[in-house]
Design a protein around this motif. Structure first.
Motif, PDB file in Angstrom:
ATOM      1  N   ASN A  55      39.303  93.891  64.107  1.00 18.45           N
ATOM      2  CA  ASN A  55      39.350  93.257  62.796  1.00 18.45           C
ATOM      3  C   ASN A  55      38.770  94.217  61.756  1.00 18.45           C
ATOM      4  OD1 ASN A  55      40.491  90.795  63.575  1.00 18.45           O
ATOM      5  ND2 ASN A  55      38.499  89.975  64.175  1.00 18.45           N
ATOM      6  N   PHE A  56      39.520  94.416  60.679  1.00 23.03           N
ATOM      7  CA  PHE A  56      39.101  95.293  59.585  1.00 23.03           C
ATOM      8  C   PHE A  56      38.794  94.433  58.357  1.00 23.03           C
ATOM      9  CE2 PHE A  56      41.501  98.035  62.349  1.00 23.03           C
ATOM     10  CZ  PHE A  56      40.838  99.250  62.299  1.00 23.03           C
ATOM     11  N   ILE A  57      37.677  94.709  57.716  1.00 24.53           N
ATOM     12  CA  ILE A  57      37.278  93.952  56.531  1.00 24.53           C
ATOM     13  C   ILE A  57      37.270  94.898  55.337  1.00 24.53           C
ATOM     14  CG2 ILE A  57      35.475  92.559  55.464  1.00 24.53           C
ATOM     15  CD1 ILE A  57      34.671  91.738  58.340  1.00 24.53           C
ATOM     16  N   TYR A  96      40.989  91.601  56.703  1.00 26.27           N
ATOM     17  CA  TYR A  96      40.358  90.532  55.946  1.00 26.27           C
ATOM     18  C   TYR A  96      39.822  91.098  54.633  1.00 26.27           C
ATOM     19  CZ  TYR A  96      40.778  88.104  60.359  1.00 26.27           C
ATOM     20  OH  TYR A  96      41.279  87.522  61.493  1.00 26.27           O
ATOM     21  N   PHE A  97      39.514  90.218  53.708  1.00 28.91           N
ATOM     22  CA  PHE A  97      39.154  90.638  52.353  1.00 28.91           C
ATOM     23  C   PHE A  97      37.764  90.149  51.976  1.00 28.91           C
ATOM     24  CE2 PHE A  97      43.772  89.931  52.555  1.00 28.91           C
ATOM     25  CZ  PHE A  97      44.213  91.224  52.305  1.00 28.91           C
ATOM     26  N   GLU A 119      41.431  81.683  55.741  1.00 34.87           N
ATOM     27  CA  GLU A 119      40.692  82.319  56.840  1.00 34.87           C
ATOM     28  C   GLU A 119      40.527  83.817  56.655  1.00 34.87           C
ATOM     29  OE1 GLU A 119      44.947  83.045  57.716  1.00 34.87           O
ATOM     30  OE2 GLU A 119      43.798  81.351  56.918  1.00 34.87           O
ATOM     31  N   ARG A 120      41.193  84.396  55.641  1.00 35.82           N
ATOM     32  CA  ARG A 120      41.212  85.853  55.489  1.00 35.82           C
ATOM     33  C   ARG A 120      40.227  86.374  54.436  1.00 35.82           C
ATOM     34  NH1 ARG A 120      46.505  87.736  56.494  1.00 35.82           N
ATOM     35  NH2 ARG A 120      45.827  89.833  55.881  1.00 35.82           N
ATOM     36  N   PHE A 121      39.486  85.496  53.774  1.00 36.34           N
ATOM     37  CA  PHE A 121      38.592  85.926  52.696  1.00 36.34           C
ATOM     38  C   PHE A 121      37.138  85.604  53.032  1.00 36.34           C
ATOM     39  CE2 PHE A 121      42.683  85.689  50.732  1.00 36.34           C
ATOM     40  CZ  PHE A 121      42.680  86.692  49.789  1.00 36.34           C
ATOM     41  N   LEU A 122      36.244  86.523  52.636  1.00 33.24           N
ATOM     42  CA  LEU A 122      34.811  86.343  52.859  1.00 33.24           C
ATOM     43  C   LEU A 122      34.067  86.438  51.538  1.00 33.24           C
ATOM     44  CD1 LEU A 122      36.011  87.957  55.484  1.00 33.24           C
ATOM     45  CD2 LEU A 122      33.603  88.250  56.045  1.00 33.24           C
TER      46      LEU A 122
END
Length: 257
Positions: free
Chosen positions: A154-156, A179-180, A208-211
Motif C-alpha cells: 500500500n502506497f500513501i 491512498y491519499f 476508504e482511500r483518503f486519510l
C-alpha cells in the motif's frame, strides 16, 4: 465529537530539546481533540524533527503517538535499512516514509527495491512526499508504475501532488493500492477551497482511500480539521477519513476506535 487519527505529523522544529518537542506535540493532540497521532521521523541522522531512532525512543512510553520511519538511499543506507527492519519487527514503527523531492531520488529509484522488499515482507505501507517545486520525483505516472510493480504494497501519497491535486486524484484513482493523505491541503485556504468540490466527490466515491493528516508543525491542525468539515460529505464519511489510518497502518492497539 468524532475521533481523529492525524496520520501525518512531525516534531515541532521551532521547539528546543527532544523532550520539549514531545510535550509540545502531545499538547497539540489535546488542544485539537486528536485521538492518536503518527509522527514521521526524518531520514537525516541529525534533524530538528528527529531522526528515526530519536522518534522511536521518544515515543516508546506513549500509546497515543506512533512513528513512521523515514529513510533515504542517500544517507547511511545499509545501516538505516537494518535499523528500519529491526524497528518494524519490534512493532516500533508502523510505516516507511520516503522524502522524494525533498531529497533527490525518484519513487522508482532502483535502490529503493530493498525498502519495498521490507514493506512487502512485513505488510507496512510506504508513505511518500509529492508535489510543490520538486514534484517530478513522484509524479502520478511514476506512482502508477511503482504501484503496479509492487501490487502487494500500500502506497500513501502525501499532499496529493499539491497544488496539482485534480490531476493526481484523477490519474491515480484506479490504482487500488494507492491512498491519499490530505496533509498540507489546507495550507493556503484560498487554494484549498478550489479543491472542495473535487475532493467531496472523490471521497464520496471512495472514502476508504483518503486519510486525515495535518503535516503539523509545517501546517495548522485546526485549519485541516475545518477543511474536512467544509467538504460536502456525510458525517460517516468524515469519520472514515479520520480513522482510515487504523486499517492501513494496522493499528491494533486502538481497540476503542
Amino acid at each position: 465529537m468524532r475521533k481523529i487519527i492525524d496520520a501525518h505529523m512531525h516534531l515541532p522544529y521551532h521547539v528546543e530539546g527532544l523532550q520539549n518537542k514531545k510535550e509540545h506535540l502531545l499538547m497539540q493532540l489535546e488542544n485539537y481533540g486528536i485521538t492518536y497521532g503518527i509522527v514521521i521521523s526524518d531520514s537525516l541522522l541529525k534533524s530538528d524533527i528527529g531522526s528515526l531512532t530519536e522518534c522511536v525512543e521518544l515515543f516508546e512510553d506513549t500509546d497515543r503517538v506512533l512513528v513512521a520511519g523515514g529513510i533515504s538511499p542517500l544517507i547511511d543506507y545499509a545501516n538505516q535499512l537494518r535499523l528500519l527492519e529491526k524497528y518494524i519487527v519490534e512493532r516500533k514503527i508502523v510505516a516507511i516514509k520516503l522524502f522524494c523531492g525533498h531529497e533527490k531520488f525518484y519513487l522508482n529509484d532502483c535502490r529503493l527495491m530493498s525498502v519495498y522488499d521490507i514493506a512487502a515482507r512485513y505488510c507496512v505501507p510506504i508513505v511518500f512526499h509529492s508535489g510543490w517545486e520538486n514534484a517530478k520525483y513522484a509524479e502520478p505516472d511514476i506512482v502508477q508504475k511503482v504501484s503496479r510493480q509492487y501490487g502487494n504494497i500500500n502506497f500513501i501519497c502525501c499532499h496529493l501532488n499539491y497544488p496539482k491535486v485534480t490531476e493526481c486524484v484523477q490519474e491515480l484513482r484506479n490504482c487500488q493500492n494507492v491512498y491519499f493523505d490530505l496533509s498540507s491541503i489546507a495550507d493556503d485556504n484560498s487554494i484549498a477551497m478550489k479543491f472542495c468540490e473535487l475532493l467531496s466527490q472523490q471521497i464520496h466515491e471512495m472514502p476508504e482511500r483518503f486519510l486525515f493528516g495535518s503535516d503539523y508543525e509545517s501546517c495548522d491542525i485546526k485549519e485541516h480539521i475545518d477543511f474536512i468539515d467544509k467538504l460536502r460529505i456525510s458525517d460517516i464519511e468524515k469519520e472514515r477519513i479520520s480513522l482510515n489510518a487504523k486499517r492501513l497502518y494496522r493499528l491494533d492497539i486502538m481497540e476503542d476506535l
